[in-house]
Write a protein that holds these residues in place. Structure first.
Motif, PDB file in Angstrom:
ATOM      1  N   VAL A  18       0.855  -1.189   0.000  1.00 22.00           N
ATOM      2  CA  VAL A  18       0.000   0.000   0.000  1.00 22.00           C
ATOM      3  C   VAL A  18       0.889   1.235   0.000  1.00 22.00           C
ATOM      4  CG1 VAL A  18      -1.819  -1.208   1.285  1.00 22.00           C
ATOM      5  CG2 VAL A  18      -0.117   0.150   2.522  1.00 22.00           C
ATOM      6  N   GLU A  20       2.758   4.247   1.533  1.00 20.04           N
ATOM      7  CA  GLU A  20       3.281   4.303   2.900  1.00 20.04           C
ATOM      8  C   GLU A  20       2.442   5.213   3.788  1.00 20.04           C
ATOM      9  OE1 GLU A  20       7.590   4.364   5.131  1.00 20.04           O
ATOM     10  OE2 GLU A  20       7.449   5.052   3.057  1.00 20.04           O
ATOM     11  N   HIS A  21       1.893   6.253   3.209  1.00 19.45           N
ATOM     12  CA  HIS A  21       1.039   7.179   3.962  1.00 19.45           C
ATOM     13  C   HIS A  21      -0.371   7.147   3.382  1.00 19.45           C
ATOM     14  CE1 HIS A  21       4.525   8.828   6.062  1.00 19.45           C
ATOM     15  NE2 HIS A  21       5.136   8.873   4.886  1.00 19.45           N
ATOM     16  N   GLU A  22      -1.325   7.435   4.217  1.00 18.88           N
ATOM     17  CA  GLU A  22      -2.721   7.372   3.767  1.00 18.88           C
ATOM     18  C   GLU A  22      -3.033   8.437   2.729  1.00 18.88           C
ATOM     19  OE1 GLU A  22      -7.295   7.491   5.576  1.00 18.88           O
ATOM     20  OE2 GLU A  22      -5.561   7.421   6.937  1.00 18.88           O
ATOM     21  N   HIS A  23      -2.471   9.634   2.911  1.00 18.04           N
ATOM     22  CA  HIS A  23      -2.781  10.743   2.009  1.00 18.04           C
ATOM     23  C   HIS A  23      -1.502  11.349   1.433  1.00 18.04           C
ATOM     24  CE1 HIS A  23      -6.885  10.557   3.392  1.00 18.04           C
ATOM     25  NE2 HIS A  23      -6.523  10.789   4.641  1.00 18.04           N
ATOM     26  N   ASP A  54      -2.682   7.048  -5.081  1.00 11.15           N
ATOM     27  CA  ASP A  54      -3.280   5.780  -4.663  1.00 11.15           C
ATOM     28  C   ASP A  54      -2.532   4.581  -5.250  1.00 11.15           C
ATOM     29  OD1 ASP A  54      -4.120   6.311  -7.264  1.00 11.15           O
ATOM     30  OD2 ASP A  54      -6.056   5.330  -6.999  1.00 11.15           O
ATOM     31  N   GLY A 193      -5.039  -0.650  -0.882  1.00 12.30           N
ATOM     32  CA  GLY A 193      -4.698   0.554  -0.137  1.00 12.30           C
ATOM     33  C   GLY A 193      -5.894   1.124   0.601  1.00 12.30           C
ATOM     34  N   HIS A 194      -7.043   1.182  -0.059  1.00 10.62           N
ATOM     35  CA  HIS A 194      -8.262   1.706   0.574  1.00 10.62           C
ATOM     36  C   HIS A 194      -8.704   0.802   1.725  1.00 10.62           C
ATOM     37  CE1 HIS A 194     -12.149   3.817   0.745  1.00 10.62           C
ATOM     38  NE2 HIS A 194     -12.684   2.607   0.948  1.00 10.62           N
ATOM     39  N   TYR A 196      -6.867  -1.072   3.522  1.00 11.78           N
ATOM     40  CA  TYR A 196      -5.917  -0.951   4.624  1.00 11.78           C
ATOM     41  C   TYR A 196      -6.035   0.392   5.339  1.00 11.78           C
ATOM     42  CZ  TYR A 196      -1.487  -0.669   7.138  1.00 11.78           C
ATOM     43  OH  TYR A 196      -0.534  -0.516   8.110  1.00 11.78           O
ATOM     44  N   HIS A 197      -5.954   1.485   4.596  1.00  7.57           N
ATOM     45  CA  HIS A 197      -5.898   2.807   5.217  1.00  7.57           C
ATOM     46  C   HIS A 197      -7.258   3.313   5.689  1.00  7.57           C
ATOM     47  CE1 HIS A 197      -1.695   3.766   4.711  1.00  7.57           C
ATOM     48  NE2 HIS A 197      -1.722   3.527   3.417  1.00  7.57           N
ATOM     49  N   VAL A 198      -8.308   3.022   4.938  1.00  6.19           N
ATOM     50  CA  VAL A 198      -9.624   3.589   5.245  1.00  6.19           C
ATOM     51  C   VAL A 198     -10.488   2.601   6.027  1.00  6.19           C
ATOM     52  CG1 VAL A 198     -11.724   4.590   4.273  1.00  6.19           C
ATOM     53  CG2 VAL A 198      -9.499   5.040   3.194  1.00  6.19           C
ATOM     54  N   LYS A 200      -9.462  -0.206   7.407  1.00  6.11           N
ATOM     55  CA  LYS A 200      -8.685  -0.825   8.493  1.00  6.11           C
ATOM     56  C   LYS A 200      -8.992  -2.316   8.631  1.00  6.11           C
ATOM     57  CE  LYS A 200      -7.689   3.490   9.632  1.00  6.11           C
ATOM     58  NZ  LYS A 200      -6.411   4.133   9.256  1.00  6.11           N
TER      59      LYS A 200
END
Length: 237
Positions: A18, A20-23, A54, A193-194, A196-198, A200
């Motif tokens: 993913v 490394e950072h969400e945004h 993304d 990525g979504h 994982y980051h959003v 969870k």
């Protein structure tokens, strides 16, 4: 050649990565500029670097591993099983656990790592993230000084190419044409990525990753003209 490799000497693997950072906004200015330069060929004029963030998980410089799943065959009294397990969560711990597995169980000359498109993605991504995390690279991933025939890696996509360098065949397509149950579930790689980051929801990612590991093993069995695994043979540990 592939028919002569003992199945129990192969460690099948797959990773999920993913950004490394969400945004994108969480990157410092220099990293933003470097990401823009790194991705300019892929983005062309269609997307800004921010709109393209993304997809940052496909580059080891801007992404991280959130799940690494492995599978291996065992044979006892002629009974075949395929054991699947996953390392997930903190990336450094994932890499430590994977390294320990290699050192303790898959560190002999006869042992081989296998994945789909793994020579282009999984193997180098893991090695690069180990360097970034200031970790030693285990012998099975350290290719420095090795001749091509000494590299202990199998790649089911490369096997399918038969020397055709311009060909890319997805694991999903390969399983379809070979009559193997599809490995894909309710998400695809672009959604990890979504999730994982959003959302969870790491369990959902683990399930997705483990299905790919099983699928790679099934493809190799088809290449060897052997019976496919049935659900009763697959053990999640």
């Amino acid at each position: 050649m592939i028919d002569k490799v003992r199945l129990e000497n192969i460690l099948f693997l797959d990773i999920e990565t993913v950004p490394e950072h969400e945004h994108y906004g969480l990157l410092d200015d220099e990293t933003k500029e470097l990401y823009s330069l790194k991705t300019q060929y892929q983005r062309k004029e269609e997307f800004s670097a921010e709109e393209f963030y993304d997809r940052a998980g496909i580059w080891a410089e801007f992404g991280k591993i959130v799940c690494l799943s492995v599978g291996f065959f065992t044979f006892r009294n002629d009974v075949r099983h395929f054991r699947v397990t996953s390392f997930f969560g903190d990336e450094k711990q994932i890499l430590k656990d994977f390294t320990n597995l290699l050192i303790n169980h898959f560190n002999q000359p006869q042992h081989i790592l296998c994945g789909h498109n793994a020579k282009e993605f999984d193997f180098p991504f893991i090695a690069r993230r180990m360097i970034i995390n200031n970790m030693p690279i285990p012998d099975k991933l350290n290719l420095f000084g090795k001749k091509p025939w000494e590299v202990p890696h199998l790649d089911t996509m490369e096997l399918w190419k038969f020397g055709d360098f311009k060909s890319y065949t997805s694991l999903k397509l390969l399983t379809k044409i070979l009559g193997i149950p599809s490995p894909k579930g309710d998400i695809n790689g672009s959604q990890v990525g979504h999730v994982y980051h959003v959302e969870k929801d790491i369990d959902r990612i683990v399930t997705y990753c483990e299905k790919d590991v099983v699928a790679v093993a099934q493809v190799l069995l088809r290449f060897r003209r052997e019976e496919l695994l049935v659900p009763e043979e697959i053990k999640h540990v």
